[in-house]
Write an enzyme that holds these catalytic residues in place. Structure first.
Site, mmCIF file in Angstrom:
data_model
loop_
_atom_site.group_PDB
_atom_site.id
_atom_site.type_symbol
_atom_site.label_atom_id
_atom_site.label_comp_id
_atom_site.label_asym_id
_atom_site.label_seq_id
_atom_site.Cartn_x
_atom_site.Cartn_y
_atom_site.Cartn_z
ATOM 1 N N CYS H 34 11.816 -38.773 -65.619
ATOM 2 C CA CYS H 34 10.911 -39.520 -64.750
ATOM 3 C C CYS H 34 9.495 -39.430 -65.319
ATOM 4 C CB CYS H 34 10.945 -38.938 -63.342
ATOM 5 S SG CYS H 34 9.684 -39.663 -62.268
ATOM 6 N N ASP H 41 16.237 -37.866 -64.682
ATOM 7 C CA ASP H 41 16.878 -38.914 -63.894
ATOM 8 C C ASP H 41 18.261 -39.161 -64.478
ATOM 9 O OD1 ASP H 41 15.120 -39.570 -61.842
ATOM 10 O OD2 ASP H 41 13.962 -40.951 -63.074
#
Ligand SMILES: [Ca+2]
Ligand SMILES: [Ca+2]
Ligand SMILES: [Ca+2]
Ligand SMILES: [Ca+2]
Ligand SMILES: [Ca+2]
Ligand SMILES: [Ca+2]
Ligand SMILES: [Ca+2]
Ligand SMILES: [Ca+2]
Ligand SMILES: [Ca+2]
Ligand SMILES: [Ca+2]
Ligand SMILES: [Ca+2]
Ligand SMILES: [Ca+2]
Ligand SMILES: [Ca+2]
Ligand SMILES: [Ca+2]
Ligand SMILES: [Ca+2]
Ligand SMILES: [Ca+2]
EC number: 1.7.1.13
Lengths: 129, 129, 129, 129, 129, 129, 129, 129, 129, 129
Positions: H34, H41
């Site tokens: 991220c 992520d």
């Protein structure tokens, strides 16, 4: 082996008689007749057993199931009868038959019967986490 | 047998009384009235039992379930009452009734009640691996 | 009974106190606040219990769950607290509360707490085959 | 608490130490490297435990899982290692870690490891019917 | 290790021999030949075991499963044979093999065989609520 | 950005404005109050849209959904209102909001509303076989 | 509004008449009587419509569905009749009613009927990829 | 081909360029970082395309996906970027990429982007009944 | 009407002939014989149609399906034959029959046939979002 | 017909050539070899077609699929090749083959190819509501 319905259940020697192991057979193609109305009944049969000296031969099991096609049979009685025939033919250490009947009168019926050899002592199932 | 709702539960002789075996019946068509509001309540009933001398007759079970259609009944009380009626009619070795009620107030309620004959000693279920 | 959130749990007399039976209630509409961030938390609550003298009244249970809407509450602590409130109000033979919390930080948390009355001896569940 | 991968597992005091209860955490975002090929491996981790004096803090658990991202780790070894780290940090009464690894070579592997405190005597699970 | 079918099962040292833990492997790509008709048979194999000193190496397990591709094999016999080969190679504390065969003659067969080391005493599975 | 409920929807520039593409967001944590009874209502919101110049920022969307927690809102009206707020904030080429409300009075209600930019001409979806 | 079964369908003004949008209502608690046998029939009703000036009020819809409890009704006829009543009461732009009847005679019947306002031109559904 | 993360997408000649046909690839092992928080992520990628002169080589696709492991990437931007890289490398007649991201802030996001060759005219899918 | 298998399909007047609407019937209890081997075949039949002047009567449909129990019938031919019989008896605006046959030789076959009245112009299905 | 793998696809006359209808066959038992590594590959094949003058014979289809067991075959090429062989043998009005390959390198690949007879004009599928 002929390809006709037959009450004769053929067997073959258990290839591993020194070990308790499980054989499961799901048979979705069972039909007989309702003794009251003569109309067809349908069921899925679930067989599970620990063989002793013999195992039931798959094709002969199919012909045996076929043999009920023209016979009148009550749910409870025929489930017990099939279990007995299978137990007599294979003399298993343990055997269970589950007959899951199609809905009648809005009610879904299942019958489960078991047979154990004399002196059979079930071992507790080992459940791995 | 008439085709009207009826509290009479008819039975037939257990075809295999020497063996403990299981009969399961799923009955998705149960409705009664809420005693507080008079509004309809709905449930799916799940019956399972080990018969002794008699089994419950399927059509009469349907008419019996129908007989609650116009009656007020609390979830907990009526589940226990139906179990008792069924146990009285069939005198089973063991019987369990599960009433899965439709959602009320955002809450989904299920009630499960059991009856055992005097002296009934449950055998542990044999779990094959 | 008012229609406001309330910590008061109302009960009604168990209609079948002589029998151990199970009541299950699934409550998908629980929300409180995270004490650290003040943000809303959500859970589905699963209650199951064996009533003794009283049962929890459904509408009051709904208002009770509502009462946490404005309160800060940690997952582990509030699950135990709700179990205690419910056990205190109904004095059940046995009670279990499962709180299935919505995902936080990519992690799905569930907390399960139980309460047993003094001297409660669980009977083994009868498993029909 | 920083937002970096970290081997430090933070804890908070168990809010209900007098009761045995269960905490379950499903963590679908685990990745490490295969020590043989250097390629990424993925798993879903399932943690369940009975806390004693402390519980594992959710955000620190997330950072701990992150800390394996750049490390080589065999399926069997790392599952046992994570269980040990978690057990050391929280000293639970009982803890189980299930690592469900993504398919490799057409084979789907899962590893399950458990830790019990000294003298921990598991109570049989109460199964309501 | 070559990339040819092979009966040789390679192993690696169990990284955590002091703990009983579970390894599960689902292997959906098994095929052999029917000894009666010569036609291909297919199965999904499910292996689960508690390793002792060694674990089975994943790639070698894949090559071993491949080695049945040209061999005739009866369902019951080959399930027991594979279990024996795996047990001989890894000498596990406990091992179970489940062979889920594709439908033949309208019947779905599954065979489950187990091996336990001498003196292996299964611990009851701890079931958290 | 504060961590309080807020009607302000923040946006960021669409990184790929030259292409029509789809963004879907499933938001299972919506709650408001029933304007008639004051009791909490719950829903899962499903947003899908083709962004034009801006996309809705995830955290601000969360705070926006939170802002309904203390507000009375009818199912049909609030679904349309949220769609309008989102369309006003992001000016999408096309946007659809599906609000799946929890059961009330035994009835499960879902409301689906759409917004299209002036002159928006939907392209038929390309369905690969 | 009384809490009795009622053929009167109450409505409220559509809060967003300038937009075509969809309202879906799943109603799992419908029962009537079979005109031939007098026995209860059950169905799950699925209503979906684009409101014009009015929407059907949820509680009145429930009482309306209740009003069939004592009435004889053929599957095909009553599905069309309910659609007509609902269309007459709400004058929607478009409405569809799906009645999923419980099994009778081993056959599962579903009836689907639609109503469109005069001049209603359905827009093709926009399918985002 | 090395076994390191790589932005190079290798291709092989389409074996059937005269026919429009579909290739689908589901890739559950995607992870990046991220850009705001630096935290990992995760996503499952779904690729489907009609190849023209070349197809993407499976192993190189895997290494390409791996190449995002250490990179910061916004959901919307990176989905479009990957689609573009894949389209540039293979020059397909049509291509769609669906990125199903893991939950963040309680919200489940999916991004779907498409590329069509100049002059590509989609044929309607033939739906057999 | 007798309770014997019968090729006669009885009908009743369509209660709503002015409207195009759909009737669906799922019939899981079909069996006939394989013309090659004489062995039983099984299928689930799915009928859907838009009635014109008449609808097929449920009980007579059941007896009609029963009438194939002793007949040899190839999958493709008998599916078309049943469709024709049903179309001839009810003269529907449109009718579709889907026969989902049980597995034979490891292959699962389904046959779908349709009939449309002369001049029947299908209206596009209205898909609400 | 022998019981050996065979490239010969036998057919039988379409019993209903005057009607466009669909035949679907799901074939879960396909295996070939990877041309790069020589290792076995597995797939489930889904065939659907509108026959013209002939239909493919089931047993010969099984032997044909078997004939790939010892052959090297790339996913994309062999899917197109099988479609062509089937289309050449049966000359269908329309045919589609979907090959769903087992996971390789963590990626799940499916290939879908279609064949249409010259001048084949697909009719839009009639979708009943
Ligand atoms: Ca059942
Ligand atoms: Ca239901
Ligand atoms: Ca339930
Ligand atoms: Ca949930
Ligand atoms: Ca859970
Ligand atoms: Ca997953
Ligand atoms: Ca698993
Ligand atoms: Ca199985
Ligand atoms: Ca839902
Ligand atoms: Ca819905
Ligand atoms: Ca249906
Ligand atoms: Ca999704
Ligand atoms: Ca079935
Ligand atoms: Ca099918
Ligand atoms: Ca499979
Ligand atoms: Ca697929």
């Amino acid at each position: 082996m002929s390809t006709k319905p037959s009450k004769t259940l053929e067997t073959f020697p258990n290839p591993e008689p020194k070990r308790d192991y499980t054989i499961r057979m799901r048979i979705p193609e069972f039909t007989c007749l309702c003794p009251k109305t003569g109309q067809p009944d349908f069921a899925t049969m679930h067989l599970e057993y620990i063989p002793d000296k013999t195992c039931v031969e798959l094709k002969s099991l199919k012909l045996y199931m076929w043999s009920f096609r023209e016979e009148g049979a009550f749910h409870e009685a025929v489930t017990n009868k099939i279990l007995e025939d299978l137990a007599k033919a294979t003399k298993p250490r343990f055997m269970r038959l589950t007959a899951e009947w199609y809905v009648r009168g809005g009610i879904y019926t299942t019958v489960v019967a078991e047979h154990a050899a004399k002196g059979f002592k079930p071992k507790p199932k080992i459940e791995l986490p």
